[in-house]
Motif scaffolding. Structure first.
Motif, short mmCIF file in Angstrom:
data_model
loop_
_atom_site.label_atom_id
_atom_site.label_comp_id
_atom_site.label_asym_id
_atom_site.label_seq_id
_atom_site.Cartn_x
_atom_site.Cartn_y
_atom_site.Cartn_z
N ASN A 1 0.83 -1.19 0.00
CA ASN A 1 0.00 0.00 0.00
C ASN A 1 0.87 1.24 0.00
OD1 ASN A 1 0.26 1.27 2.82
ND2 ASN A 1 -0.25 -0.84 3.34
N GLN B 1 0.74 5.40 1.32
CA GLN B 1 0.02 6.34 2.16
C GLN B 1 0.53 7.76 1.90
OE1 GLN B 1 -0.09 5.07 6.31
NE2 GLN B 1 0.29 2.95 5.72
N TYR C 1 0.77 11.62 3.73
CA TYR C 1 0.72 12.33 5.00
C TYR C 1 0.96 13.81 4.75
CZ TYR C 1 1.11 7.88 7.54
OH TYR C 1 0.89 6.62 8.05
N LEU D 1 3.37 14.40 11.60
CA LEU D 1 2.66 14.10 10.36
C LEU D 1 1.24 13.66 10.66
CD1 LEU D 1 5.77 13.70 9.68
CD2 LEU D 1 4.96 12.31 7.77
N HIS E 1 -1.98 11.59 8.92
CA HIS E 1 -2.35 10.67 7.85
C HIS E 1 -3.51 11.24 7.04
CE1 HIS E 1 -4.53 7.12 6.20
NE2 HIS E 1 -3.29 6.81 5.85
N ASP F 1 4.68 0.81 1.87
CA ASP F 1 4.77 -0.42 2.63
C ASP F 1 4.91 -1.55 1.63
OD1 ASP F 1 2.19 -2.39 4.27
OD2 ASP F 1 4.33 -2.75 4.06
N ASN G 1 9.59 -5.94 4.63
CA ASN G 1 10.52 -5.54 5.70
C ASN G 1 9.72 -4.91 6.82
OD1 ASN G 1 9.91 -2.95 4.88
ND2 ASN G 1 11.78 -2.73 3.69
N GLU G 2 10.40 -4.34 7.74
CA GLU G 2 9.76 -3.93 8.98
C GLU G 2 9.48 -2.45 9.04
OE1 GLU G 2 9.99 -7.83 9.69
OE2 GLU G 2 8.84 -6.32 10.77
N LEU H 1 13.48 5.89 10.11
CA LEU H 1 13.10 5.07 11.24
C LEU H 1 14.34 4.68 12.05
CD1 LEU H 1 10.75 3.53 12.63
CD2 LEU H 1 11.38 1.58 11.21
N TYR I 1 11.66 0.79 16.62
CA TYR I 1 10.24 0.47 16.64
C TYR I 1 9.99 -0.66 17.62
CZ TYR I 1 11.56 -3.11 13.17
OH TYR I 1 12.16 -4.14 12.50
N TYR J 1 6.90 -3.79 18.64
CA TYR J 1 5.64 -4.47 18.33
C TYR J 1 4.71 -4.53 19.54
CZ TYR J 1 7.98 -6.19 14.13
OH TYR J 1 8.64 -6.29 12.93
N ILE K 1 2.83 -9.42 11.68
CA ILE K 1 4.00 -8.64 12.08
C ILE K 1 4.68 -8.06 10.85
CG2 ILE K 1 6.35 -8.87 12.97
CD1 ILE K 1 5.35 -10.23 15.30
N GLY K 2 5.01 -6.80 10.93
CA GLY K 2 5.71 -6.14 9.83
C GLY K 2 4.77 -5.44 8.89
N SER K 3 3.46 -5.68 9.03
CA SER K 3 2.52 -5.05 8.10
C SER K 3 2.22 -3.62 8.52
CB SER K 3 1.22 -5.84 8.06
OG SER K 3 0.26 -5.13 7.32
N TYR K 4 2.16 -2.74 7.57
CA TYR K 4 1.88 -1.34 7.84
C TYR K 4 0.57 -0.92 7.19
CZ TYR K 4 6.32 -0.33 10.05
OH TYR K 4 7.37 -0.28 10.91
N ASN K 5 -0.43 -1.82 7.17
CA ASN K 5 -1.69 -1.42 6.57
C ASN K 5 -2.38 -0.33 7.36
OD1 ASN K 5 -1.83 -3.09 4.27
ND2 ASN K 5 -2.13 -4.83 5.59
N SER K 6 -2.14 -0.26 8.65
CA SER K 6 -2.76 0.78 9.47
C SER K 6 -1.96 2.07 9.36
CB SER K 6 -2.81 0.35 10.94
OG SER K 6 -3.58 -0.81 11.09
N PRO K 7 -2.63 3.22 9.33
CA PRO K 7 -1.90 4.48 9.27
C PRO K 7 -1.17 4.75 10.59
CG PRO K 7 -4.25 4.88 9.54
CD PRO K 7 -4.08 3.41 9.30
N LEU K 8 -0.14 5.56 10.50
CA LEU K 8 0.60 5.97 11.68
C LEU K 8 -0.01 7.24 12.27
CD1 LEU K 8 4.32 5.51 10.54
CD2 LEU K 8 2.78 3.86 11.60
N PHE L 1 1.09 10.36 14.62
CA PHE L 1 2.32 10.99 15.06
C PHE L 1 2.08 11.98 16.20
CE2 PHE L 1 5.77 9.91 12.15
CZ PHE L 1 5.09 9.30 11.12
#
Lengths: 111, 118
Positions: A31, A33, A35, A43, A45, A92, A96-97, B45, B48, B50, B100-107, B109
């Protein structure tokens, strides 16, 4: 090197005009995103578009995604002075992380 | 706006001092992050997490350390500040994505801590 690169680096337009920013990335993504960052702040979203989506709308924002060209665009219609900010894309790739941010477009709306 | 708070907002400190930047969120998010951002530049980054007792280094080498003893709290510590540490430090959190590792959710800040080391 960063995954996302925004273009242009800076953009100044008159209030009421539309603003278009572009983001290019290098590897396949899950995906993308967008910001917004006001000066001296964190930031915020704006919108998330998945790799199987081509276009998404949210209010005055329209985001497109072209996975064949590895690019996305953010269109802000009928710009307002409050839209003055830096805009970042973030990708994303799921492998990776981390969420990788681009270099940002600094948008200035002239009243 | 999200409920994530960073203190202090601004910090000017001399070389060699130990500092801790605070970050707290009230959303119950498991994932938390620290980013470093120089003015007008992209975010990098540096750490981080989890969840509780989980900490990982990011892709930008950093001399800072982090801890995650409570879900809501993710402080960053510099044992000996140097002028090269002068930057803005942004904390963020997100809900779990799909694995784990997925960033589908927005951050979400915080407003950042602007650190100047003299």
């Amino acid at each position: 090197s960063q995954q996302g690169e925004e273009d242009p680096q800076a953009l100044s337009i008159q209030e009421g005009e539309n603003a278009t920013m572009n983001c290019s990335y290098k590897t396949s993504i899950n995906n993308l995103q967008w910001y917004r960052q006001n000066s001296g702040r964190g930031l915020v979203h704006l919108i998330l578009i998945r790799s199987n989506e081509r276009e998404k709308h949210s209010g005055r924002l329209r985001v497109t995604l072209d996975t064949s060209k590895k690019s996305s665009s953010l269109l802000i219609t009928a710009s307002r002075a409050a839209d003055t900010a830096s805009y970042f894309c973030a990708t994303d790739n799921g492998g990776n992380e981390k969420l990788t941010f681009g270099t940002g477009t600094r948008l200035t709306i002239i009243p | 706006e999200a409920d994530i708070y960073q203190t202090p907002r601004y910090l000017v400190i001399g070389t060699g001092k130990k500092i801790t930047l605070e970050c707290s969120q009230t959303m119950g998010h498991d994932k938390m992050y620290w980013y470093q951002q120089d003015p007008g530049m992209e975010l990098h980054l540096i750490h981080y997490s989890y969840g509780v007792n989980s900490t990982e280094k990011g892709d930008l080498s950093s001399e800072s350390t982090v801890s995650r003893i409570r879900t809501e709290h993710f402080p960053l510590t510099l044992e000996s500040a140097r002028p090269s540490h002068t930057s803005q430090y942004l904390c963020a959190s997100s809900e779990d994505g799909q694995g784990i590792g997925s960033y589908n959710s927005p951050l979400h800040f915080g407003n950042g801590t602007r650190l100047t080391v003299t």
